[in-house]
Each structure stands twice: as C-alpha cells, then as structure tokens.
Design a protein around this motif. Structure first.
Motif, mmCIF file in Angstrom:
data_model
loop_
_atom_site.group_PDB
_atom_site.id
_atom_site.type_symbol
_atom_site.label_atom_id
_atom_site.label_comp_id
_atom_site.label_asym_id
_atom_site.label_seq_id
_atom_site.Cartn_x
_atom_site.Cartn_y
_atom_site.Cartn_z
ATOM 1 N N HIS A 10 0.699 -1.104 -0.001
ATOM 2 C CA HIS A 10 0.115 -0.015 -0.063
ATOM 3 C C HIS A 10 0.849 1.433 -0.084
ATOM 4 O O HIS A 10 0.295 2.434 -0.505
ATOM 5 N N CYS A 35 -0.316 -4.047 -4.862
ATOM 6 C CA CYS A 35 -1.815 -3.932 -4.398
ATOM 7 C C CYS A 35 -2.677 -2.888 -5.407
ATOM 8 O O CYS A 35 -2.163 -2.208 -6.217
ATOM 9 N N GLN A 38 -4.454 2.196 -1.868
ATOM 10 C CA GLN A 38 -3.661 2.622 -0.791
ATOM 11 C C GLN A 38 -4.053 1.969 0.687
ATOM 12 O O GLN A 38 -3.497 2.292 1.624
ATOM 13 N N ASN A 39 -5.116 1.408 0.724
ATOM 14 C CA ASN A 39 -5.663 0.864 1.801
ATOM 15 C C ASN A 39 -4.613 -0.291 2.348
ATOM 16 O O ASN A 39 -4.302 -1.387 1.706
ATOM 17 N N SER A 40 -4.190 -0.198 3.807
ATOM 18 C CA SER A 40 -3.386 -1.273 4.181
ATOM 19 C C SER A 40 -4.204 -2.604 4.433
ATOM 20 O O SER A 40 -5.444 -2.392 4.726
#
Length: 44
Positions: A10, A35, A38-40
């Motif tokens: 991310h 991924c 941008q979300n972890s």
C-alpha cells in the motif's frame, strides 16, 4: 510488445501507478500484481 510484472504494498501504490503509466507510454505492458489501492491490509 515487451511485458514486465509490477507489484507493491500500500505504501508504494502511487509510485506503482505512475510507473505503469510511464511503461504504457513506452509501449511496455505492465502486468499488475497489486496492491490495487492505498488501503493497508492486516494479515492474520
């Protein structure tokens, strides 16, 4: 057409998206292995 694999976590998402766009302009296919935002993600 040349082809490359590209991926990130991310933290590198924005840079990966820029790299994919640059490769496309150079007529190089980028196979995106994530991924995809941008979300972890917490694994476990």
């Amino acid at each position: 057409m040349k082809k490359v694999a590209i991926g990130c976590n991310h933290g590198g998402f924005v840079l990966k998206e820029r790299a994919v766009a640059m490769l496309k302009r150079l007529c190089i296919e980028a196979v995106d292995f994530g991924c995809y935002d941008q979300n972890s993600v917490i694994m476990g």
